[in-house]
Design an enzyme around this catalytic site. Structure first.
Site, PDB file in Angstrom:
ATOM      1  N   SER A 138      73.439  36.065  72.834  1.00 40.21           N
ATOM      2  CA  SER A 138      74.402  37.098  73.201  1.00 40.21           C
ATOM      3  C   SER A 138      75.296  37.327  71.990  1.00 40.21           C
ATOM      4  O   SER A 138      76.014  36.423  71.569  1.00 40.21           O
ATOM      5  CB  SER A 138      75.224  36.596  74.396  1.00 40.21           C
ATOM      6  OG  SER A 138      76.304  37.466  74.661  1.00 40.21           O
ATOM      7  N   LYS A 164      70.837  40.187  73.008  1.00 36.71           N
ATOM      8  CA  LYS A 164      71.755  40.930  73.887  1.00 36.71           C
ATOM      9  C   LYS A 164      72.969  41.326  73.079  1.00 36.71           C
ATOM     10  O   LYS A 164      73.548  40.513  72.364  1.00 36.71           O
ATOM     11  CB  LYS A 164      72.129  40.024  75.071  1.00 36.71           C
ATOM     12  CG  LYS A 164      73.422  40.327  75.797  1.00 36.71           C
ATOM     13  CD  LYS A 164      73.532  39.463  77.055  1.00 36.71           C
ATOM     14  CE  LYS A 164      74.965  39.053  77.335  1.00 36.71           C
ATOM     15  NZ  LYS A 164      75.068  38.137  78.493  1.00 36.71           N
ATOM     16  N   LYS A 166      76.819  42.848  73.178  1.00 35.77           N
ATOM     17  CA  LYS A 166      77.991  43.208  73.966  1.00 35.77           C
ATOM     18  C   LYS A 166      78.342  44.650  73.595  1.00 35.77           C
ATOM     19  O   LYS A 166      78.294  45.019  72.416  1.00 35.77           O
ATOM     20  CB  LYS A 166      79.165  42.285  73.615  1.00 35.77           C
ATOM     21  CG  LYS A 166      78.946  40.856  74.071  1.00 35.77           C
ATOM     22  CD  LYS A 166      78.990  40.766  75.587  1.00 35.77           C
ATOM     23  CE  LYS A 166      78.931  39.314  76.042  1.00 35.77           C
ATOM     24  NZ  LYS A 166      79.003  39.185  77.504  1.00 35.77           N
ATOM     25  N   ASP A 192      75.351  44.163  77.420  1.00 34.63           N
ATOM     26  CA  ASP A 192      76.256  43.608  78.435  1.00 34.63           C
ATOM     27  C   ASP A 192      77.627  44.254  78.237  1.00 34.63           C
ATOM     28  O   ASP A 192      78.242  44.108  77.183  1.00 34.63           O
ATOM     29  CB  ASP A 192      76.346  42.087  78.276  1.00 34.63           C
ATOM     30  CG  ASP A 192      77.195  41.425  79.365  1.00 34.63           C
ATOM     31  OD1 ASP A 192      77.742  42.133  80.225  1.00 34.63           O
ATOM     32  OD2 ASP A 192      77.299  40.176  79.337  1.00 34.63           O
ATOM     33  N   GLU A 217      73.650  44.986  81.567  1.00 32.32           N
ATOM     34  CA  GLU A 217      74.321  43.960  82.371  1.00 32.32           C
ATOM     35  C   GLU A 217      75.745  44.404  82.709  1.00 32.32           C
ATOM     36  O   GLU A 217      76.495  44.832  81.821  1.00 32.32           O
ATOM     37  CB  GLU A 217      74.326  42.653  81.562  1.00 32.32           C
ATOM     38  CG  GLU A 217      74.879  41.446  82.281  1.00 32.32           C
ATOM     39  CD  GLU A 217      74.797  40.184  81.405  1.00 32.32           C
ATOM     40  OE1 GLU A 217      74.058  40.180  80.404  1.00 32.32           O
ATOM     41  OE2 GLU A 217      75.508  39.218  81.719  1.00 32.32           O
ATOM     42  N   ASP A 242      76.166  40.342  86.763  1.00 27.06           N
ATOM     43  CA  ASP A 242      76.706  39.048  86.325  1.00 27.06           C
ATOM     44  C   ASP A 242      77.990  38.790  87.127  1.00 27.06           C
ATOM     45  O   ASP A 242      77.961  38.145  88.188  1.00 27.06           O
ATOM     46  CB  ASP A 242      76.941  39.093  84.800  1.00 27.06           C
ATOM     47  CG  ASP A 242      77.638  37.868  84.230  1.00 27.06           C
ATOM     48  OD1 ASP A 242      78.085  37.002  84.986  1.00 27.06           O
ATOM     49  OD2 ASP A 242      77.759  37.763  82.991  1.00 27.06           O
ATOM     50  N   LYS A 266      74.887  32.174  86.660  1.00 28.20           N
ATOM     51  CA  LYS A 266      75.642  31.140  85.959  1.00 28.20           C
ATOM     52  C   LYS A 266      76.091  30.182  87.062  1.00 28.20           C
ATOM     53  O   LYS A 266      76.928  30.564  87.893  1.00 28.20           O
ATOM     54  CB  LYS A 266      76.877  31.732  85.271  1.00 28.20           C
ATOM     55  CG  LYS A 266      76.559  32.685  84.117  1.00 28.20           C
ATOM     56  CD  LYS A 266      77.821  33.330  83.565  1.00 28.20           C
ATOM     57  CE  LYS A 266      77.472  34.327  82.466  1.00 28.20           C
ATOM     58  NZ  LYS A 266      78.633  35.153  82.061  1.00 28.20           N
ATOM     59  N   GLY A 294      75.459  32.323  80.116  1.00 25.96           N
ATOM     60  CA  GLY A 294      76.246  31.276  79.457  1.00 25.96           C
ATOM     61  C   GLY A 294      77.705  31.666  79.406  1.00 25.96           C
ATOM     62  O   GLY A 294      78.057  32.836  79.587  1.00 25.96           O
TER      63      GLY A 294
HETATM   64  O1  OSB Z   1      79.181  38.067  80.187  1.00 31.26           O
HETATM   65  O2  OSB Z   1      77.644  36.703  79.757  1.00 31.26           O
HETATM   66  C1  OSB Z   1      78.826  37.053  79.638  1.00 31.26           C
HETATM   67  C2  OSB Z   1      80.614  34.685  77.244  1.00 31.26           C
HETATM   68  C3  OSB Z   1      81.847  34.610  77.829  1.00 31.26           C
HETATM   69  C4  OSB Z   1      82.094  35.347  78.947  1.00 31.26           C
HETATM   70  C5  OSB Z   1      81.108  36.163  79.490  1.00 31.26           C
HETATM   71  C6  OSB Z   1      79.853  36.220  78.926  1.00 31.26           C
HETATM   72  C7  OSB Z   1      79.616  35.502  77.760  1.00 31.26           C
HETATM   73  C8  OSB Z   1      78.370  35.551  77.031  1.00 31.26           C
HETATM   74  C9  OSB Z   1      78.089  34.376  76.148  1.00 31.26           C
HETATM   75  O3  OSB Z   1      77.624  36.496  77.030  1.00 31.26           O
HETATM   76  C10 OSB Z   1      76.776  33.770  76.363  1.00 31.26           C
HETATM   77  C11 OSB Z   1      76.691  32.422  75.707  1.00 31.26           C
HETATM   78  O4  OSB Z   1      77.245  31.443  76.238  1.00 31.26           O
HETATM   79  O5  OSB Z   1      76.068  32.359  74.652  1.00 31.26           O
HETATM   80 MG    MG Z   2      77.522  38.951  81.200  1.00 30.68          MG
END
Ligand code: OSB
Ligand code: MG
Length: 374
Positions: A138, A164, A166, A192, A217, A242, A266, A294
């Site tokens: 991510s 992925k 953001k 995401d 996402e 999510d 999660k 994660g």
């Molecule tokens: O939306 O998946 C998410 C990290 C912090 C809060 C929300 C998210 C995330 C990540 C990180 O996408 C994923 C990772 O732990 O590598």
């Molecule tokens: Mg997410």
């Protein structure tokens, strides 16, 4: 019988190697709440709360979780010996609404304790079947489309099976276009939004249909299941939920309404493993692919995620990246690693988490410690 006699909470601070930027905020250092539970027979096990420092992803924070655990949840668990870890959520949930991340931290620690006491790996006790799991990454929001495309290409070359990005309004279409061009059409790519859009952005989001994304996402707010359904009807790309999913009930709603076609599980967000397993089973029965998300976990929370991701329904690569993606040095040994094919081995040679917790390192990193006893 799972007779827990002591629950210790430690807050550690772990600086990220690079700041992680999502639509609602930046994280440079993780404040992580670790849980250690000890049973009457003297066996110890570890867990981790996924709550962040600020309520920008979910309503809970490390401070609300600490309050919920010390004031209500830990005393309740210590008062109510349970038959097994599968019964812990029910005990914690009675008379305490919400606080899923706080509940999950205790519940997942209880599963680790049960595995330790039985002398079997956590993955096995959860019903995991895979020897290795496919890994995605991510990537936080970068300053420019070129910057994210370069980064994504480097991560693909390192072996990651899914990239992925953001996104947020103002950092979306151009960023995805540049990345898709850099990666080529075959690489699994997703985005995401962490709830940064509204239904008024439907036409704009439909421009993403041109890039062959695996999923979009959580484009809309966590409670907007009906609006996600409306948006899904206007897009070709699959939506993945999510933040919206805090338990099996929201998956049922998603199925009934058509709010999405993929679920990010999660365990630390949905109240723990029992509910994560229920979501996994429900999705499997409806042929909804799931993957393990994660929360920038330390090696302890990562161990829990790896174990869950070894279940058969986790068919898509998870955000379960290796330790070195996040930390100069992790709190477990060996650290979590990924091979050149983007796979992480599920450890089975020792019971419980499958890795050793580095107590000395945790002691060095601890800024706050609280104990709750029976
Ligand atoms: O939306 O998946 C998410 C990290 C912090 C809060 C929300 C998210 C995330 C990540 C990180 O996408 C994923 C990772 O732990 O590598
Ligand atoms: Mg997410």
């Amino acid at each position: 019988m799972l007779d827990i006699t002591r629950i210790t909470l430690r807050e550690i601070r772990l600086p990220l190697k690079e700041p992680f930027v999502i639509s609602s905020g930046v994280t440079t250092e993780r404040r992580i709440l670790l849980v250690e539970a000890v049973s009457a027979d003297g066996i110890a096990a570890w867990g981790e709360c996924v709550a962040g420092e600020r309520p920008n992803y979910a309503p809970e924070t490390i401070e609300t979780a600490r309050l919920a655990i010390t004031a209500w949840l830990a005393p309740k668990l210590l008062r109510h010996p349970v038959e097994n870890a599968a019964g812990v959520y029910q005990v914690l949930d009675e008379g305490v609404r919400g606080h899923y991340m706080a509940k999950a931290a205790l519940e997942m620690t209880a599963w680790a304790l049960e595995a330790e006491r039985a002398g079997i790996p956590l993955a096995a006790i959860l019903g995991g079947t895979r020897e290795a799991i496919p890994i995605g990454i991510s990537l936080g929001i970068a300053p420019s489309p070129e910057a994210i495309a370069t980064k994504a290409a480097a991560m693909r070359a390192a072996g990651y099976r899914r990239i992925k990005l953001k996104i947020k309004p103002g950092a979306d279409i151009d960023f995805v276009r540049a990345t898709r061009e850099a990666l080529g059409s075959d690489v699994p790519l997703s985005v995401d939004a962490n709830a940064a859009y509204t239904l008024a952005d439907a036409e704009h989001l439909a421009e993403l249909d041109a890039f062959g994304l695996l999923m979009i996402e959580q484009p809309l707010a966590p409670d907007d299941l009906r609006r996600h359904a409306e948006l899904q009807r206007r897009l070709e790309t699959a939506l993945c939920l999510d933040e919206s999913i805090v338990g099996p009930a929201q998956v049922e709603d998603m199925l009934a309404l058509g709010s999405g076609r993929i679920v990010n599980i999660k365990p630390g967000r949905v109240g723990g493993f029992a509910r994560a397993l229920a979501i996994h089973d429900l999705c499997r029965a409806h042929e909804i692919p799931v993957w393990c998300g994660g929360m920038l976990e330390s090696g302890i929370g990562r161990a829990h995620n790896v174990a869950l991701a070894s279940l058969p329904g986790f068919t898509l690569p998870g955000d379960v990246s290796p330790s070195a993606r996040y930390w100069e040095r992790d709190v477990v040994t060996p650290e979590w690693t990924m091979d050149a094919r983007g796979m992480m081995r599920v450890p089975r040679e020792r019971p419980g988490l499958g890795v050793a917790v580095d107590r000395d390192r945790i002691d060095d990193l601890t800024v706050r410690l609280e104990e709750v006893r029976a």
